[in-house]
Design an enzyme around this catalytic site. Structure first.
Site, PDB file in Angstrom:
ATOM      1  N   HIS A 147      36.574   8.859 -16.994  1.00  0.00           N
ATOM      2  CA  HIS A 147      35.115   8.713 -17.022  1.00  0.00           C
ATOM      3  C   HIS A 147      34.412  10.068 -17.040  1.00  0.00           C
ATOM      4  CE1 HIS A 147      35.441   8.893 -12.489  1.00  0.00           C
ATOM      5  NE2 HIS A 147      34.369   9.646 -12.675  1.00  0.00           N
ATOM      6  N   ASP A 203      41.980   5.247 -15.426  1.00  0.00           N
ATOM      7  CA  ASP A 203      40.877   6.214 -15.444  1.00  0.00           C
ATOM      8  C   ASP A 203      41.461   7.627 -15.395  1.00  0.00           C
ATOM      9  OD1 ASP A 203      38.436   7.438 -15.338  1.00  0.00           O
ATOM     10  OD2 ASP A 203      37.905   6.737 -13.314  1.00  0.00           O
ATOM     11  N   SER A 302      34.965  13.485  -8.625  1.00  0.00           N
ATOM     12  CA  SER A 302      35.672  12.757  -9.674  1.00  0.00           C
ATOM     13  C   SER A 302      36.641  13.654 -10.416  1.00  0.00           C
ATOM     14  CB  SER A 302      34.694  12.173 -10.688  1.00  0.00           C
ATOM     15  OG  SER A 302      34.129  11.003 -10.190  1.00  0.00           O
TER      16      SER A 302
END
Length: 592
Positions: A147, A203, A302
């Site tokens: 992402h 992811d 992230s």
């Protein structure tokens, strides 16, 4: 789901206002090609692709940091709010709350991913700035979250900063990296099964850098690893993300936090259908509902690693909005599930740097060529000169610097390590003429360094562990009775993330020998891949030719036709139906 059932989620790089996803926050006859033959393109060597200038890199970093500091960093890609969801809560995000400072010495593989696109306008309102974490898994490969990459052109607008635990400081001349080094991104890859709408399907992403970084790298956990995911196992997460649920400010120095692994049932009970066991894992003690008593990754973290036993067990993916909702856990992409896909991007034999493995071929007259993969065919070739003094050539990156190398054996039996991008040849040793065949499947011992298997003329098979510098350690006997086998293989044919070997017996049957990932007991029980008809005159395994993350095989028949057997990633049925590459390949007597 109804708004009452829905839990606000946010991907752990989240942004300031829009809580969306991403990490902003802050001469002789030659074989015919398939079809009519494509004109040979200019070689796309690493030194011939335009890298961003230092000034460009610093401007990208400056823009990213400025947007984060001003609270103007958007998240990407933008996410549509689902029907029935509360306003302002339609995304997943992440960072470390309750962490402690970490030095770059203890985490030398940690890198910062800065993205800045001014859209080519003077208006700053349309500028995009993003930030994520990542880890060096090879000198020129960064593992991060999909992402963080999805929908963005990191090659044109991104910069990776390594070698520092401090965030850059904006200056009049660009940015102070505090001793860190910046480089550009050559290529980006994300899991082909990733679904950005749900953050499912893996992811995970890999960025290939222009320059190899001189820092220690971090290995991924192996497939089949259950120990790392056992509930209660301590894990450490790293990042520069938010340090409080009450403001958007990220950490100016690298943070770390030790969190216990949690079982899938616990995560599923809290997150319900948003958590997908097998694809995701979660960790941490239940959040307290406020900063005090909560230890969790959050916005800006992230893409950072969740480290267990010195290996990456997860990548920071998503969590609840503002990260402290009572009872919540941090969610990570489970690397053990996708290690096969990722390793195909880390250890590749990609001669033209397009993400697909290529082919070396030499005619009986000694003329050598590189043929470049176009997925299901070969779309061009470049002449490499006279290689008449060699009788065996294999592709591998022996020093793991991100640039493909050749292992080649002279007709006198000397094995050489040849680095085409520096035009250097180093002798590995003499006496290799005693070997009937040599294959380089990849990392057979589990230390992230490429190894070598050699089949001698007496039928013994030997494993030579690579040292990562063009030399090999003391050989280990794999066993006897291999003289009747024709060996090939490079990469993972079974889908478990470990490299395997292929062997054809005298009855024309093809066997897969699954790698175990250890120096002893090299293979598990062999699996029959083809019952008959495998009587080809040459087998060529260079890795992932199609670019789908699975190892492939080329085979030449007696008529000179070259066939592509695309990997399926299954030991029971390792290949999809073959595709014809072209004819005329009997002109070559060395393929590798």
């Amino acid at each position: 789901m109804t708004s009452a059932q829905w839990r606000a989620r946010t991907v752990l790089p989240a942004a300031a206002a829009a809580l969306a996803l991403s990490g902003a926050m802050l001469g002789a006859a030659v074989p015919a090609q398939a079809a009519d033959g494509v004109p040979a393109p200019a070689k796309q060597g690493a030194g011939e692709v335009q890298a961003p200038s230092k000034a460009d890199l610093l401007e990208r970093v400056r823009g990213s940091v400025a947007d984060v500091n001003d609270g103007e960093a958007d998240t990407s890609p933008a996410r549509e709010q689902e029907a029935g969801e509360p306003a302002g809560s339609g995304a997943k995000e992440s960072y470390i709350i309750g962490g402690t400072p970490a030095t770059i010495t203890e985490a030398p593989w940690m890198v910062q991913l800065h993205y800045y696109d001014d859209k080519g306008t003077a208006d700053e309102a349309d500028d995009e700035g993003y930030f994520c974490g990542g880890s060096l898994v090879a000198p020129n490969k960064v593992l991060t979250a999909a992402h963080c990459v999805y929908g963005l052109n990191w090659a044109d607008n991104g910069a990776v900063v390594a070698g520092t635990n401090q965030m850059p400081t904006v200056t009049d001349s660009g940015a102070d990296l505090h001793g860190g080094r910046a480089t550009g991104i050559y290529r980006q890859w994300l899991s082909p099964t990733y679904d950005d709408a749900t953050l499912t399907g893996g992811d995970l992403a890999v960025l290939t850098l222009f320059d190899p970084m001189p820092y220690k790298t971090l290995q991924l956990t192996q497939s089949g690893d259950t120990v790392s995911y056992k509930p209660g196992t301590p894990a450490t997460v790293y990042g520069w993300g938010r340090t409080s649920s009450t403001h958007q400010d990220g950490a100016q120095t690298l943070q770390k936090a030790v969190v216990p692994m949690r079982d899938d049932a616990t995560c599923s009970a809290y997150f319900q259908g948003d958590f997908v066991p097998g694809q995701m894992t979660c960790a941490g003690n239940p959040a307290s509902g406020q900063d005090a008593g909560t230890v969790s990754p959050c916005n800006g973290d992230s893409g950072g690693p969740l480290v267990v036993g010195g290996r990456v067990a997860g990548v920071v993916s998503w969590g609840v909005q503002d990260c402290v909702e009572k009872g919540a856990y941090g969610v990570y992409a489970k690397t053990g599930t996708y290690v096969g896909q990722v390793n195909a991007r880390i250890d590749d034999t990609d001669l033209d740097f397009d993400g697909r493995a290529d082919l070396f071929a030499r005619t009986s007259a000694g003329d050598a060529w590189e043929y470049y993969s176009r997925g299901t065919g070969l779309g061009g070739r470049v002449y490499q000169g006279d290689w008449s003094g060699f009788d065996l050539v294999r592709q591998t990156d022996l020093d793991r610097d991100g640039y493909p190398d050749y292992l080649r054996r002279t007709t006198g039996g000397t094995l050489q390590w040849f680095r085409p991008y520096t035009d250097q040849a180093t002798s590995v040793g003499s006496g290799w003429g005693a070997m009937k065949n040599i294959v380089v499947p990849g990392d057979m011992t589990g230390d992230a360094l490429p190894d070598l298997l050699a089949q001698d003329k007496s039928g013994y098979l030997w494993l030579y562990p690579g040292r990562g510098n063009g030399t090999f350690g003391s050989r280990v006997s794999v066993g006897s009775g291999w003289g009747v086998m024709t060996l090939a293989g490079r990469g993972d044919y079974t889908g478990d993330g470990k490299p395997d070997m292929l062997a054809r017996d005298t009855a024309g049957r093809l066997w897969v020998y699954p790698g175990r990932g250890t120096a002893t007991a090299t293979f598990t029980n062999r699996v029959l891949a083809g019952t008959s008809g495998w009587n080809f005159t040459a087998y060529v395994a260079t890795g992932d030719i199609s670019g789908d993350g699975k190892a492939d095989l080329l085979a030449r028949d007696s008529a000179g036709v070259l066939w592509l057997y695309q990997g399926r990633g299954s030991s029971a049925a390792p290949f999809v139906p073959r595709v014809k590459i072209g004819s005329g390949w009997n002109a070559f007597n060395v393929l590798g």
